[in-house]
Design an enzyme around this catalytic site. Structure first.
Site, short mmCIF file in Angstrom:
data_model
loop_
_atom_site.label_atom_id
_atom_site.label_comp_id
_atom_site.label_asym_id
_atom_site.label_seq_id
_atom_site.Cartn_x
_atom_site.Cartn_y
_atom_site.Cartn_z
N ARG A 126 0.82 -1.23 0.00
CA ARG A 126 0.00 0.00 0.00
C ARG A 126 0.85 1.27 0.00
NH1 ARG A 126 -2.91 -3.22 3.56
NH2 ARG A 126 -4.70 -4.16 2.52
N LYS A 148 2.80 11.57 -10.60
CA LYS A 148 1.87 10.71 -11.35
C LYS A 148 2.61 9.43 -11.72
CE LYS A 148 -1.49 13.71 -13.59
NZ LYS A 148 -1.99 14.21 -14.88
N GLU A 190 8.11 18.13 -24.64
CA GLU A 190 7.56 18.57 -23.34
C GLU A 190 8.15 19.93 -22.94
OE1 GLU A 190 5.06 17.05 -22.01
OE2 GLU A 190 5.23 14.88 -22.28
N LYS A 230 6.28 23.18 -13.46
CA LYS A 230 5.49 22.01 -13.07
C LYS A 230 5.29 21.97 -11.56
CE LYS A 230 4.53 17.20 -13.69
NZ LYS A 230 4.65 16.02 -14.50
N GLU A 240 -5.06 17.08 -9.46
CA GLU A 240 -5.79 17.49 -10.68
C GLU A 240 -7.29 17.54 -10.45
OE1 GLU A 240 -3.84 15.79 -14.13
OE2 GLU A 240 -5.64 16.13 -15.32
N ARG A 247 -3.71 21.53 -12.68
CA ARG A 247 -2.75 20.56 -13.20
C ARG A 247 -3.08 20.09 -14.61
NH1 ARG A 247 0.48 15.88 -9.94
NH2 ARG A 247 1.65 15.19 -11.75
N ASN A 251 -1.42 19.15 -19.56
CA ASN A 251 -1.80 18.23 -20.63
C ASN A 251 -1.99 18.94 -21.97
OD1 ASN A 251 -1.79 15.87 -19.07
ND2 ASN A 251 -3.79 16.41 -18.22
N HIS A 254 -1.97 16.91 -25.07
CA HIS A 254 -1.97 15.49 -24.71
C HIS A 254 -3.26 14.75 -25.06
CE1 HIS A 254 1.76 16.50 -22.81
NE2 HIS A 254 1.91 15.31 -22.28
N HIS A 258 -2.24 11.39 -26.77
CA HIS A 258 -2.59 10.06 -26.26
C HIS A 258 -3.39 9.28 -27.30
CE1 HIS A 258 -2.03 11.30 -21.75
NE2 HIS A 258 -0.89 11.12 -22.39
N HIS A 271 6.44 9.23 -27.08
CA HIS A 271 5.46 10.10 -26.42
C HIS A 271 5.70 11.57 -26.79
CE1 HIS A 271 2.69 11.57 -23.41
NE2 HIS A 271 3.66 12.31 -22.88
P1 NAD Z 1 11.38 5.90 -22.12
O1 NAD Z 1 11.33 5.79 -20.67
O2 NAD Z 1 10.81 4.78 -22.93
O3 NAD Z 1 12.90 6.12 -22.55
C1 NAD Z 1 13.17 6.25 -23.90
C2 NAD Z 1 14.26 5.26 -24.38
O4 NAD Z 1 15.52 5.79 -24.05
C3 NAD Z 1 14.20 3.88 -23.78
O5 NAD Z 1 14.55 2.97 -24.80
C4 NAD Z 1 15.26 3.91 -22.71
O6 NAD Z 1 15.82 2.65 -22.42
C5 NAD Z 1 16.29 4.81 -23.35
N1 NAD Z 1 17.09 5.57 -22.41
C6 NAD Z 1 16.66 6.20 -21.31
N2 NAD Z 1 17.64 6.91 -20.78
C7 NAD Z 1 18.74 6.70 -21.54
C8 NAD Z 1 20.07 7.18 -21.49
N3 NAD Z 1 20.47 8.07 -20.58
N4 NAD Z 1 20.94 6.71 -22.40
C9 NAD Z 1 20.55 5.84 -23.37
N5 NAD Z 1 19.29 5.39 -23.49
C10 NAD Z 1 18.40 5.82 -22.58
O7 NAD Z 1 10.64 7.23 -22.64
P2 NAD Z 1 10.48 8.70 -22.05
O8 NAD Z 1 10.29 9.55 -23.23
O9 NAD Z 1 11.51 9.03 -21.08
O10 NAD Z 1 9.11 8.62 -21.22
C11 NAD Z 1 7.89 8.44 -21.86
C12 NAD Z 1 6.86 8.01 -20.86
O11 NAD Z 1 6.71 9.01 -19.87
C13 NAD Z 1 5.49 7.77 -21.44
O12 NAD Z 1 5.01 6.53 -21.00
C14 NAD Z 1 4.65 8.89 -20.86
O13 NAD Z 1 3.30 8.52 -20.71
C15 NAD Z 1 5.31 9.12 -19.56
N6 NAD Z 1 5.08 10.44 -18.97
C16 NAD Z 1 4.68 10.48 -17.69
C17 NAD Z 1 4.48 11.70 -17.08
C18 NAD Z 1 4.11 11.76 -15.62
O14 NAD Z 1 3.80 12.84 -15.14
N7 NAD Z 1 4.17 10.68 -14.91
C19 NAD Z 1 4.68 12.89 -17.79
C20 NAD Z 1 5.10 12.80 -19.11
C21 NAD Z 1 5.30 11.56 -19.70
N1 GLY Z 2 2.28 15.21 -17.31
C1 GLY Z 2 1.10 15.74 -16.72
C2 GLY Z 2 1.10 15.80 -15.22
O1 GLY Z 2 2.08 15.45 -14.59
O2 GLY Z 2 0.15 16.20 -14.65
#
Ligand code: NAD
Ligand code: GLY
Length: 369
Positions: A126, A148, A190, A230, A240, A247, A251, A254, A258, A271
């Protein structure tokens, strides 16, 4: 000790859940020191990463395993890893290693690892503590900040998850040196979003800077500015729940993005690439609704393109599927599609739109051919 003179720290001010974001040089060494501190307190540490990152940062991981950290690799990389099967593997590994409520999960990777490992920490027993070590630009400016966490379902992006703030975020600029150029560009999607939704000065700075790269002298301050924007928004509307704005403003683009990711198949567009097209669509929608001056479209398109990001789809996607995916989005309220729209560069608001034919016309503008 690492040279941390070029490090900047800001605080996400959430009362007793406040935490620091450290950005700069030498942060991986600081993470190791932090892990050692936790272990000295008899707390177990469990790092989640990808197989590729474990290889690239083998010295870091060798050191962590030497001092007794459990390292868990996902079975695959990228968006495909953000699914329930992968989460179940982490839960089982946490339980098999008998981690308890004092244990700490470390998310070492991009947004996928941060969301997945963060959700495992939010749900195991939990909720246990976790630390974000973002390794992509996108994760440093966005996903590692704000709490998130979650995974995708077949029905849509991020449909299962939890709000769970990390204890700290450590962003080491040097890790961006191994990030593929396409992934760096995706992070810029972003970054540009922040300028468009909340800071005209940032937007203008990005225009003046030209295409950014990992060693660009302005990058640390740009990452910090995105985190500040942020952090302020999250401080005021952590879950949100604001009726308007709040918040949800994060988006911008987005609702479109999405839908692109869902209909094209997760992984087809990164993304940040989907967000870039979504930003273009959000700007056009704002112009069509007479909220934004049309003269803003050209500089927005130029900035997105200059950072090696797409402004239209590579191949047509079925319009009905895109609309259906948008209707399944978390942002839908009382059946009406909900968008973030812009009144000017740096000023955004939320708006429900029930004119489906308008939304279809906007989508048509990014179809190829
Ligand atoms: P990712 O985590 O898939 O990383 C991209 C690629 O780069 C992967 O293949 C990874 O292995 C590689 N990689 C990462 N760091 C590296 C490094 N330093 N050197 C070499 N390779 C590296 O993608 P991302 O773009 O970082 O994240 C996308 C995700 O984030 C999506 O799922 C999206 O929904 C999510 N997201 C979440 C929030 C949130 O608030 N939680 C906000 C925006 C996006
Ligand atoms: N990426 C949108 C949020 O964190 O709210």
């Amino acid at each position: 000790m690492p040279n941390t003179s070029a490090v900047t720290t800001l605080i996400v001010a959430l009362g007793e859940r406040a935490y620091p974001i450290h950005i700069g040089a030498g942060q991986l060494a600081v993470v190791l020191a932090e892990i050692e501190r936790l272990l000295a307190e008899k707390r177990r540490v469990f790092v989640v990463t990808t197989p590729a990152l474990r290889k690239i940062y083998s010295a870091f991981f060798q050191k962590t395993t030497e001092i007794g950290v459990i390292v868990h690799e996902t079975s695959c990389d990228g968006e495909q890893a953000k699914r329930v099967g992968e989460l179940e593997c982490i839960w089982e590994a946490l339980a098999a290693a008998r981690l308890d409520r004092t244990s700490v999960v470390v998310a070492f990777g991009g947004g996928v690892i941060g969301d997945l490992a963060g959700f495992s920490a939010a749900s195991y027993l939990r909720g246990i503590d976790f630390i974000q070590v973002p390794t992509t630009l996108l994760a440093m400016v966005d996903s590692a900040v704000g709490g998130k966490t979650g995974i995708n379902l077949a029905a849509g992006k991020n449909l299962a998850g939890a709000f769970h703030q990390p204890q700290a975020v450590f962003s080491d600029m040097a890790v961006l040196g191994t990030l593929p150029a396409r992934e760096f560009a995706a992070g810029m999607g972003e970054v540009i979003k922040y300028g468009m939704l909340g800071d005209r000065v940032l937007f203008d700075k990005l225009v003046a800077a030209g295409p950014l790269h990992w060693q660009h002298p302005l990058l640390p301050e740009i990452i910090r500015r995105c985190c500040e924007i942020k952090a302020e928004i999250v401080r005021d509307d952590e879950h949100e729940t604001a009726k308007d704005g709040g918040r949800a403003l994060l988006n911008l683009g987005h609702t479109f993005a999405h839908a692109i990711e869902n209909v094209a198949g997760y992984g087809e567009y990164l993304h940040g690439e989907a967000v870039a097209i979504g930003l273009m669509l959000a700007a056009r929608l704002s112009v069509s609704l007479d909220l934004l001056d049309a003269a803003n479209l050209a500089p927005i398109e130029a900035l997105i393109s200059a950072n090696n990001l797409p402004v239209r789809l590579r191949a047509s996607l079925p319009m009905d599927d895109l609309l259906e995916a948008m209707r399944r989005d978390k942002k839908v309220r009382h059946g009406a599609l909900r968008f973030v729209v812009m009144k000017s560069i740096g000023l955004a608001e939320t708006l429900s739109v029930d004119d489906e034919s308008l939304v279809r016309r906007i989508w048509a503008s990014v179809m190829p051919g």
